[in-house]
Write a protein that holds these residues in place. Sequence first.
Motif, mmCIF file in Angstrom:
data_model
loop_
_atom_site.group_PDB
_atom_site.id
_atom_site.type_symbol
_atom_site.label_atom_id
_atom_site.label_comp_id
_atom_site.label_asym_id
_atom_site.label_seq_id
_atom_site.Cartn_x
_atom_site.Cartn_y
_atom_site.Cartn_z
ATOM 1 N N ALA A 23 18.075 46.079 67.203
ATOM 2 C CA ALA A 23 18.974 46.204 68.405
ATOM 3 C C ALA A 23 17.221 46.003 69.487
ATOM 4 O O ALA A 23 17.615 44.320 69.968
ATOM 5 N N PRO A 24 16.014 46.198 69.590
ATOM 6 C CA PRO A 24 14.887 45.740 70.390
ATOM 7 C C PRO A 24 14.377 44.383 69.602
ATOM 8 O O PRO A 24 14.086 43.899 70.485
ATOM 9 N N LEU A 25 14.389 44.176 67.685
ATOM 10 C CA LEU A 25 13.940 43.012 67.260
ATOM 11 C C LEU A 25 15.040 41.863 67.909
ATOM 12 O O LEU A 25 14.324 41.274 67.955
ATOM 13 N N MET A 26 16.226 41.742 68.304
ATOM 14 C CA MET A 26 17.054 41.183 68.958
ATOM 15 C C MET A 26 16.465 40.845 70.245
ATOM 16 O O MET A 26 16.636 39.411 70.208
ATOM 17 N N GLN A 27 16.060 42.079 70.936
ATOM 18 C CA GLN A 27 15.974 41.677 72.244
ATOM 19 C C GLN A 27 14.210 40.704 72.570
ATOM 20 O O GLN A 27 14.487 39.605 72.771
ATOM 21 N N ALA A 28 14.055 41.398 71.555
ATOM 22 C CA ALA A 28 12.452 40.635 71.277
ATOM 23 C C ALA A 28 12.048 39.146 70.550
ATOM 24 O O ALA A 28 11.674 38.315 71.383
ATOM 25 N N TYR A 29 12.670 38.953 70.238
ATOM 26 C CA TYR A 29 13.593 37.183 69.628
ATOM 27 C C TYR A 29 14.455 36.271 71.479
ATOM 28 O O TYR A 29 13.992 34.900 71.380
ATOM 29 N N GLY A 30 14.591 37.136 71.828
ATOM 30 C CA GLY A 30 14.837 36.395 73.306
ATOM 31 C C GLY A 30 16.896 36.959 72.976
ATOM 32 O O GLY A 30 17.417 36.011 74.905
ATOM 33 N N THR A 31 17.748 37.585 72.513
ATOM 34 C CA THR A 31 18.620 37.771 72.225
ATOM 35 C C THR A 31 18.979 38.769 73.646
ATOM 36 O O THR A 31 18.394 39.370 74.242
ATOM 37 N N GLN A 32 20.324 38.123 74.145
ATOM 38 C CA GLN A 32 20.679 39.003 75.386
ATOM 39 C C GLN A 32 21.272 40.231 74.814
ATOM 40 O O GLN A 32 22.957 39.909 74.423
ATOM 41 N N VAL A 33 20.735 41.360 74.893
ATOM 42 C CA VAL A 33 21.588 42.325 74.341
ATOM 43 C C VAL A 33 22.103 42.852 75.797
ATOM 44 O O VAL A 33 21.709 43.416 76.068
ATOM 45 N N VAL A 34 23.345 43.130 76.087
ATOM 46 C CA VAL A 34 23.628 43.954 77.799
ATOM 47 C C VAL A 34 24.240 45.217 77.193
ATOM 48 O O VAL A 34 23.972 45.999 78.381
ATOM 49 N N ALA A 35 24.332 45.484 76.103
ATOM 50 C CA ALA A 35 24.767 47.023 76.072
ATOM 51 C C ALA A 35 25.133 47.262 74.697
ATOM 52 O O ALA A 35 25.143 46.615 73.571
ATOM 53 N N GLY A 36 25.696 48.638 73.956
ATOM 54 C CA GLY A 36 25.609 49.193 72.907
ATOM 55 C C GLY A 36 26.581 49.973 73.134
ATOM 56 O O GLY A 36 26.904 50.189 74.624
ATOM 57 N N VAL A 37 27.228 50.468 72.159
ATOM 58 C CA VAL A 37 28.290 51.386 71.890
ATOM 59 C C VAL A 37 28.019 51.936 71.302
ATOM 60 O O VAL A 37 27.898 51.922 69.091
ATOM 61 N N SER A 38 28.539 53.371 71.009
ATOM 62 C CA SER A 38 28.737 54.586 69.676
ATOM 63 C C SER A 38 29.130 55.662 70.869
ATOM 64 O O SER A 38 28.724 56.662 71.649
ATOM 65 N N PRO A 39 29.880 55.909 69.876
ATOM 66 C CA PRO A 39 30.886 57.420 70.471
ATOM 67 C C PRO A 39 29.803 58.458 70.284
ATOM 68 O O PRO A 39 29.423 58.915 69.602
ATOM 69 N N GLY A 40 30.408 59.217 71.605
ATOM 70 C CA GLY A 40 29.863 60.597 72.080
ATOM 71 C C GLY A 40 28.333 60.595 72.153
ATOM 72 O O GLY A 40 27.700 60.666 72.774
ATOM 73 N N HIS A 41 27.748 58.758 72.767
ATOM 74 C CA HIS A 41 26.462 58.273 73.105
ATOM 75 C C HIS A 41 25.972 57.962 74.389
ATOM 76 O O HIS A 41 25.390 57.417 75.148
ATOM 77 N N GLY A 42 27.681 58.155 75.039
ATOM 78 C CA GLY A 42 28.098 57.306 76.748
ATOM 79 C C GLY A 42 27.261 57.422 77.301
ATOM 80 O O GLY A 42 26.742 59.005 77.121
ATOM 81 N N GLY A 43 26.566 57.131 78.338
ATOM 82 C CA GLY A 43 25.950 57.525 79.245
ATOM 83 C C GLY A 43 24.291 57.495 79.059
ATOM 84 O O GLY A 43 23.431 58.131 80.350
ATOM 85 N N THR A 44 24.211 57.249 77.655
ATOM 86 C CA THR A 44 22.270 57.880 77.360
ATOM 87 C C THR A 44 22.148 56.191 77.479
ATOM 88 O O THR A 44 22.549 54.753 77.567
ATOM 89 N N THR A 45 20.703 56.008 76.939
ATOM 90 C CA THR A 45 19.619 54.346 76.525
ATOM 91 C C THR A 45 19.255 53.965 75.590
ATOM 92 O O THR A 45 18.803 55.711 75.091
ATOM 93 N N GLN A 46 19.040 53.204 74.503
ATOM 94 C CA GLN A 46 18.644 53.169 73.240
ATOM 95 C C GLN A 46 17.699 52.131 73.594
ATOM 96 O O GLN A 46 17.930 50.831 73.974
ATOM 97 N N GLN A 47 16.411 52.102 73.635
ATOM 98 C CA GLN A 47 16.010 51.166 73.866
ATOM 99 C C GLN A 47 15.647 50.578 75.021
ATOM 100 O O GLN A 47 15.565 48.632 74.809
ATOM 101 N N GLY A 48 15.709 51.236 76.367
ATOM 102 C CA GLY A 48 16.617 50.364 77.340
ATOM 103 C C GLY A 48 17.626 49.585 77.260
ATOM 104 O O GLY A 48 18.184 49.265 78.652
ATOM 105 N N ILE A 49 18.442 50.168 76.418
ATOM 106 C CA ILE A 49 19.535 49.530 76.325
ATOM 107 C C ILE A 49 21.081 50.815 76.650
ATOM 108 O O ILE A 49 21.257 51.736 76.342
ATOM 109 N N ARG A 50 22.192 49.528 77.508
ATOM 110 C CA ARG A 50 23.161 51.104 78.273
ATOM 111 C C ARG A 50 23.737 51.376 77.202
ATOM 112 O O ARG A 50 24.023 50.396 75.813
#
Length: 301
Positions: A23-50
């Motif tokens: 996810a952070p490597l995609m972001q670093a390449y310029g990809t607009q990663v706007v969110a992540g989904v992972s059941p049970g982890h809602g409300g957290t962030t992963q490398q700055g991604i909601r």
Amino acid sequence: MNFTPDSKVLIQGITEPLGATYAPLMQAYGTQVVAGVSPGHGGTTQQGIRVFDMVEQALSVVGAVDSTVIFVQPYAALDAALEAIAAGVRQIVLISEGIPPLDMVSLLRKAEATETLVIGPNSPGLIVPGQLLLGLHPGEFYTPGPVGLISRSGTLTYEIALELTQAGLGQSIGVCIGGDAIVGSSFPQWLQILDEDESTEIIVLVGEIGGDSEEAAAHYIAEAIDKPVIAYVAGRTAPKGRRMGHAGAIINSQTAEAGTEVGTADSKINAFRRAKIPVADRPWQIPDLVKKMLKLPTRKG
């Protein structure tokens, strides 16, 4: 098809090891990663991604997304993909390897009914050099240019991209259709996409032994593709009649028992040659074949 720097991207399975890594490597390449989904982890962030529990929840906050990259475990991939389709996502990249074949059949029926493009499974995804990365491609191997690269093997996609880059030949896109027994989008589908793509001047198709997708591609190229195509087939030296694994692909020569050579390296190479498609013997020969077709100077020796 919408694979541009403006594309909004979702990552399902963002807390899985591969998802968290790429996810952070995609972001670093310029990809607009706007969110992540992972059941049970809602409300957290992963490398700055909601992170959200469900796709629908994510889209209610960030709006519509163009593509989702799925890193979940293989037995959860069907549910993840169907959830994305139900939320209106129409471009799906399945990184997961070993998704049950019946799950893929169900997914592809739904994808066809909703006009959803599925890349994979068992795929490193897609890259538009200098613009967008969806998956695992090493961005440093690629550079923008006119060569459209489609492949069944992830690692060979990278290797040939690097060969092209080192020869001064950039790529318009790099996509691996996947190495599992049942995959989403096919060689003919991507051949048509690249034939209509203004940034692509020539297509490099990388196949491997097993199945008949290369034979089908050769026939489709002869019938419907106007742009020049170069081919390479991996696995020429594999022992005949032996089941082997390569990047999760099932290399199965059992077709020979039915009295046919379909699936062998010779069958695929002959199909390309009948269609008058140049075939490289080694990956390093591909850049010179491309330059020859584009009427560019080739290296000496």
